[in-house]
Motif scaffolding. Sequence first.
Motif, PDB file in Angstrom:
ATOM      1  N   LEU A 155      -5.113  13.108  -3.120  1.00 56.89           N
ATOM      2  CA  LEU A 155      -5.744  12.590  -1.925  1.00 56.89           C
ATOM      3  C   LEU A 155      -5.547  11.253  -1.844  1.00 56.89           C
ATOM      4  CD1 LEU A 155      -7.780  13.180   0.234  1.00 56.89           C
ATOM      5  CD2 LEU A 155      -9.699  13.113  -1.264  1.00 56.89           C
ATOM      6  N   ASN A 156      -5.764  10.386  -3.114  1.00 56.56           N
ATOM      7  CA  ASN A 156      -5.713   9.020  -3.126  1.00 56.56           C
ATOM      8  C   ASN A 156      -4.126   8.632  -2.877  1.00 56.56           C
ATOM      9  OD1 ASN A 156      -6.386   6.171  -4.479  1.00 56.56           O
ATOM     10  ND2 ASN A 156      -4.365   6.736  -5.612  1.00 56.56           N
ATOM     11  N   ALA A 157      -3.217   9.371  -3.271  1.00 51.93           N
ATOM     12  CA  ALA A 157      -1.948   8.916  -2.646  1.00 51.93           C
ATOM     13  C   ALA A 157      -1.714   8.973  -1.073  1.00 51.93           C
ATOM     14  CB  ALA A 157      -0.810   9.693  -3.136  1.00 51.93           C
ATOM     15  N   ALA A 158      -2.295  10.135  -0.634  1.00 52.97           N
ATOM     16  CA  ALA A 158      -2.354  10.351   0.870  1.00 52.97           C
ATOM     17  C   ALA A 158      -3.045   9.232   1.491  1.00 52.97           C
ATOM     18  CB  ALA A 158      -2.822  11.570   1.047  1.00 52.97           C
ATOM     19  N   LEU A 207       1.666   9.273  -5.949  1.00 54.95           N
ATOM     20  CA  LEU A 207       2.189  10.574  -5.893  1.00 54.95           C
ATOM     21  C   LEU A 207       3.232  10.901  -6.784  1.00 54.95           C
ATOM     22  CD1 LEU A 207       1.936  12.976  -3.997  1.00 54.95           C
ATOM     23  CD2 LEU A 207       3.872  12.037  -2.676  1.00 54.95           C
ATOM     24  N   TYR A 208       4.298   9.891  -7.008  1.00 57.63           N
ATOM     25  CA  TYR A 208       5.495  10.280  -7.950  1.00 57.63           C
ATOM     26  C   TYR A 208       5.089  10.485  -9.297  1.00 57.63           C
ATOM     27  CZ  TYR A 208       9.782  10.032 -10.412  1.00 57.63           C
ATOM     28  OH  TYR A 208      11.008  10.281 -11.022  1.00 57.63           O
ATOM     29  N   PHE A 209       4.020   9.311  -9.870  1.00 65.02           N
ATOM     30  CA  PHE A 209       3.835   9.601 -11.302  1.00 65.02           C
ATOM     31  C   PHE A 209       2.480  10.319 -11.422  1.00 65.02           C
ATOM     32  CE2 PHE A 209       6.237   5.684 -11.073  1.00 65.02           C
ATOM     33  CZ  PHE A 209       7.047   5.864 -12.493  1.00 65.02           C
ATOM     34  N   ASN A 210       2.026  10.966 -10.513  1.00 66.13           N
ATOM     35  CA  ASN A 210       0.785  11.727 -10.412  1.00 66.13           C
ATOM     36  C   ASN A 210      -0.481  11.110 -11.250  1.00 66.13           C
ATOM     37  OD1 ASN A 210      -0.726  14.340 -10.090  1.00 66.13           O
ATOM     38  ND2 ASN A 210      -0.141  14.910 -12.081  1.00 66.13           N
ATOM     39  N   HIS A 211      -0.613   9.805 -10.779  1.00 62.50           N
ATOM     40  CA  HIS A 211      -1.470   9.027 -11.680  1.00 62.50           C
ATOM     41  C   HIS A 211      -2.103   7.848 -10.474  1.00 62.50           C
ATOM     42  CE1 HIS A 211      -3.125   6.378 -14.862  1.00 62.50           C
ATOM     43  NE2 HIS A 211      -2.804   7.206 -15.590  1.00 62.50           N
ATOM     44  N   LEU A 243       0.743  -1.135  -0.041  1.00 60.60           N
ATOM     45  CA  LEU A 243       0.041   0.105   0.035  1.00 60.60           C
ATOM     46  C   LEU A 243       0.919   1.273  -0.026  1.00 60.60           C
ATOM     47  CD1 LEU A 243      -2.813  -1.052   2.503  1.00 60.60           C
ATOM     48  CD2 LEU A 243      -3.098  -0.787   0.082  1.00 60.60           C
ATOM     49  N   ILE A 244       2.013   1.308   0.649  1.00 57.25           N
ATOM     50  CA  ILE A 244       2.702   2.598   0.773  1.00 57.25           C
ATOM     51  C   ILE A 244       3.614   2.578  -0.611  1.00 57.25           C
ATOM     52  CG2 ILE A 244       5.132   3.094   1.742  1.00 57.25           C
ATOM     53  CD1 ILE A 244       3.985   1.947   4.297  1.00 57.25           C
ATOM     54  N   GLY A 245       3.848   1.386  -1.308  1.00 52.31           N
ATOM     55  CA  GLY A 245       4.385   1.504  -2.568  1.00 52.31           C
ATOM     56  C   GLY A 245       3.128   1.938  -3.342  1.00 52.31           C
ATOM     57  N   PHE A 246       2.064   1.748  -3.333  1.00 54.12           N
ATOM     58  CA  PHE A 246       1.030   2.354  -4.209  1.00 54.12           C
ATOM     59  C   PHE A 246       0.953   3.734  -4.140  1.00 54.12           C
ATOM     60  CE2 PHE A 246      -1.498  -2.029  -4.195  1.00 54.12           C
ATOM     61  CZ  PHE A 246      -0.716  -2.431  -5.534  1.00 54.12           C
ATOM     62  N   PRO A 254      13.460   1.647 -14.864  1.00 50.55           N
ATOM     63  CA  PRO A 254      13.027   2.435 -13.688  1.00 50.55           C
ATOM     64  C   PRO A 254      12.134   3.523 -13.762  1.00 50.55           C
ATOM     65  CG  PRO A 254      15.375   3.121 -14.252  1.00 50.55           C
ATOM     66  CD  PRO A 254      14.960   1.810 -15.091  1.00 50.55           C
ATOM     67  N   GLY A 255      11.718   3.892 -15.084  1.00 45.05           N
ATOM     68  CA  GLY A 255      10.888   4.927 -15.264  1.00 45.05           C
ATOM     69  C   GLY A 255       9.363   4.410 -15.890  1.00 45.05           C
ATOM     70  N   ASP A 256       9.288   3.070 -15.908  1.00 51.05           N
ATOM     71  CA  ASP A 256       8.169   2.281 -16.244  1.00 51.05           C
ATOM     72  C   ASP A 256       7.056   2.217 -14.944  1.00 51.05           C
ATOM     73  OD1 ASP A 256       6.198   0.366 -17.275  1.00 51.05           O
ATOM     74  OD2 ASP A 256       7.522  -0.397 -18.600  1.00 51.05           O
ATOM     75  N   ARG A 257       6.136   3.081 -14.980  1.00 52.92           N
ATOM     76  CA  ARG A 257       5.264   3.006 -13.908  1.00 52.92           C
ATOM     77  C   ARG A 257       4.427   1.620 -13.650  1.00 52.92           C
ATOM     78  NH1 ARG A 257       1.692   6.533 -15.713  1.00 52.92           N
ATOM     79  NH2 ARG A 257       0.014   5.281 -16.408  1.00 52.92           N
ATOM     80  N   SER A 258       4.307   0.850 -14.703  1.00 51.30           N
ATOM     81  CA  SER A 258       3.475  -0.551 -14.562  1.00 51.30           C
ATOM     82  C   SER A 258       4.560  -1.346 -13.910  1.00 51.30           C
ATOM     83  CB  SER A 258       3.487  -1.045 -15.967  1.00 51.30           C
ATOM     84  OG  SER A 258       4.535  -1.270 -16.936  1.00 51.30           O
ATOM     85  N   GLU A 259       5.968  -1.191 -13.997  1.00 52.13           N
ATOM     86  CA  GLU A 259       6.798  -2.271 -13.303  1.00 52.13           C
ATOM     87  C   GLU A 259       6.790  -1.843 -11.798  1.00 52.13           C
ATOM     88  OE1 GLU A 259       7.881  -4.816 -14.717  1.00 52.13           O
ATOM     89  OE2 GLU A 259       8.020  -4.300 -16.677  1.00 52.13           O
TER      90      GLU A 259
END
Length: 248
Positions: free
Chosen positions: A48-51, A27-31, A19-22, A210-215
């Motif tokens: 808000l979702n990230a928080a 937050l990082y990818f703004n997605h 969950l922390i990873g999510f 490392p830049g791939d959000r899906s990974e």
Amino acid sequence: MRDIVGLPLPGRLMLAAGLIGFGVISLYFNHLIDGLQPFEAPPWGIRLNAAGLLLAGAGLTWARMAQPAALALWGVLTLLMFAHVPGLIATPGDAVRWVSALQVLGLLSAAMLIAAPGRDDLTRAARMAVGLMLIVFGVVHWLYVGAIAGMIPEWMPGRALWPWVTGAANIAAGLALVTGLMARLASALVGAMFASWIFLVHLPRLLAAPGDRSEWIACALAFALTGVVWTVHRALSRSGEDLQPSVR
């Protein structure tokens, strides 16, 4: 076998890590988290979702706050399950949608067990829900052998065989959970399999891209799903439900 089954597996902490990873990914990818959250949100909604994900994960790491955090997560994930329903109705043959929805169901089951421990009815419901999730995972492994084999590191021998092996392992564990036969052992071992994928599959792929959000999502999901099945394992250890010869 009793020694393996009785291990104090860190299900709650693995779920918290996922969950922390999510939260960090969102937050990082703004997605939002692809697959798990099948909708769009404005920038403030994403933050808000990230928080919320970060707070839920942090709450689960602290024993005194784990139940309130899990209770809040239970409510949010229930709403998220309803968000998956329209897509499932519109495309009932879409295996990817079913996998995503069942992943949410698995997370919901774990949150439920942490929020209300010791209840046999909830333990039984979670056991069967997670068992169904694993069976579908296994079937999807067999339906998409090429895609699954493509995720296996090249240095591992028999890449074409591993989707069949892991698919069978998922199905066997799922049947054990659904029926209640050897459910504690199955949940311990399938969790170990999921945990091994973090190091054998997800971290190497993440380091390569490392830049791939899906990974990043796949890696966090591996932590979370390990936490799910090990949380079920802990609940079954308390209830002793898998000692029964059949589903009660």
